[in-house]
Design an enzyme around this catalytic site. Structure first.
Site, PDB file in Angstrom:
ATOM      1  N   ASN A  89       0.876  -1.175   0.000  1.00  0.00           N
ATOM      2  CA  ASN A  89       0.000   0.000   0.000  1.00  0.00           C
ATOM      3  C   ASN A  89       0.912   1.224   0.000  1.00  0.00           C
ATOM      4  O   ASN A  89       1.795   1.343   0.850  1.00  0.00           O
ATOM      5  CB  ASN A  89      -0.892   0.007   1.245  1.00  0.00           C
ATOM      6  CG  ASN A  89      -1.905  -1.118   1.233  1.00  0.00           C
ATOM      7  OD1 ASN A  89      -2.403  -1.500   0.173  1.00  0.00           O
ATOM      8  ND2 ASN A  89      -2.215  -1.669   2.390  1.00  0.00           N
ATOM      9  N   GLY A  95      -4.467   3.114   1.277  1.00  0.00           N
ATOM     10  CA  GLY A  95      -4.603   2.360   2.523  1.00  0.00           C
ATOM     11  C   GLY A  95      -3.339   2.289   3.356  1.00  0.00           C
ATOM     12  O   GLY A  95      -3.297   1.554   4.346  1.00  0.00           O
ATOM     13  N   HIS A 102       6.568  -1.523   3.866  1.00  0.00           N
ATOM     14  CA  HIS A 102       6.278  -2.887   4.315  1.00  0.00           C
ATOM     15  C   HIS A 102       5.549  -3.627   3.214  1.00  0.00           C
ATOM     16  O   HIS A 102       4.691  -3.089   2.540  1.00  0.00           O
ATOM     17  CB  HIS A 102       5.463  -2.898   5.608  1.00  0.00           C
ATOM     18  CG  HIS A 102       4.232  -2.052   5.578  1.00  0.00           C
ATOM     19  ND1 HIS A 102       4.275  -0.683   5.736  1.00  0.00           N
ATOM     20  CD2 HIS A 102       2.932  -2.373   5.400  1.00  0.00           C
ATOM     21  CE1 HIS A 102       3.042  -0.201   5.667  1.00  0.00           C
ATOM     22  NE2 HIS A 102       2.203  -1.198   5.451  1.00  0.00           N
TER      23      HIS A 102
HETATM   24  P1  5GP Z   1      -0.759  -0.411   5.894  1.00  0.00           P
HETATM   25  O1  5GP Z   1      -2.214  -0.101   6.175  1.00  0.00           O
HETATM   26  O2  5GP Z   1       0.124   0.780   6.208  1.00  0.00           O
HETATM   27  O3  5GP Z   1      -0.494  -0.985   4.545  1.00  0.00           O
HETATM   28  O4  5GP Z   1      -0.358  -1.585   6.885  1.00  0.00           O
HETATM   29  C1  5GP Z   1      -0.045  -1.404   8.221  1.00  0.00           C
HETATM   30  C2  5GP Z   1      -0.307  -2.711   8.899  1.00  0.00           C
HETATM   31  O5  5GP Z   1       0.326  -2.687  10.174  1.00  0.00           O
HETATM   32  C3  5GP Z   1      -1.791  -2.997   9.160  1.00  0.00           C
HETATM   33  O6  5GP Z   1      -2.170  -4.190   8.484  1.00  0.00           O
HETATM   34  C4  5GP Z   1      -1.887  -3.124  10.681  1.00  0.00           C
HETATM   35  O7  5GP Z   1      -2.770  -4.137  11.086  1.00  0.00           O
HETATM   36  C5  5GP Z   1      -0.449  -3.435  11.078  1.00  0.00           C
HETATM   37  N1  5GP Z   1      -0.090  -2.962  12.405  1.00  0.00           N
HETATM   38  C6  5GP Z   1      -0.412  -1.765  12.960  1.00  0.00           C
HETATM   39  N2  5GP Z   1       0.108  -1.665  14.187  1.00  0.00           N
HETATM   40  C7  5GP Z   1       0.784  -2.832  14.415  1.00  0.00           C
HETATM   41  C8  5GP Z   1       1.537  -3.322  15.535  1.00  0.00           C
HETATM   42  O8  5GP Z   1       1.709  -2.661  16.566  1.00  0.00           O
HETATM   43  N3  5GP Z   1       2.074  -4.570  15.422  1.00  0.00           N
HETATM   44  C9  5GP Z   1       1.907  -5.327  14.282  1.00  0.00           C
HETATM   45  N4  5GP Z   1       2.471  -6.541  14.283  1.00  0.00           N
HETATM   46  N5  5GP Z   1       1.209  -4.889  13.215  1.00  0.00           N
HETATM   47  C10 5GP Z   1       0.656  -3.657  13.288  1.00  0.00           C
END
Ligand code: 5GP
Ligand code: ZN
Length: 116
Positions: A89, A95, A102
């Protein structure tokens, strides 16, 4: 998005300051389970170095983009998954909520297209 690294959630996970369920590590990347899994296997593979998104990572350390994908494959295969979905993303409207690059690795259920 520029920020102090001590304020970056994934930098803190890489540093071991915040606990995570780490499933793989190399010199350049760390893989850990997503806290809010969207599939039976949902792992995030992140560069150790703070970079805001995958495109910036490709600009600065392109070899690490390959490392993300190779570790993603290893994690999926270790879980017994031949099929898996990889997602970067990029940008809030796509998103992205954590502005440290990541790669999402999702597997273990049928996937639909287009994504939501
Ligand atoms: P994005 O929305 O930026 O593509 O993905 C961020 C991801 O990080 C989300 O899927 C969310 O669930 C995950 N996430 C957010 N906070 C934490 C955390 O403290 N630990 C872990 N393991 N994942 C997290
Ligand atoms: Zn970071």
């Amino acid at each position: 998005v520029t920020q102090v690294l001590s304020d970056c959630l994934f930098c803190r996970i890489v540093a071991g300051e915040i606990a995570a369920d780490v499933v793989a590590e190399t010199e350049t990347v760390v893989a850990f389970r997503d806290v809010n899994p969207q599939a039976p296997l949902h792992v995030l593979v992140v560069p150790r170095e703070h970079v805001a998104n995958a495109a910036s990572l490709a600009d600065t350390v392109p070899a690490t983009v390959a490392d993300l994908v190779l570790v993603a494959r290893e994690v999926a295969e270790k879980g017994g998954h031949e099929s898996y979905r990889l997602v970067f993303n990029t940008g809030a409207d796509a998103g992205q909520t954590v502005f440290h690059a990541h790669l999402h690795v999702l597997a273990g259920r049928p996937m639909t297209w287009p994504p939501g």
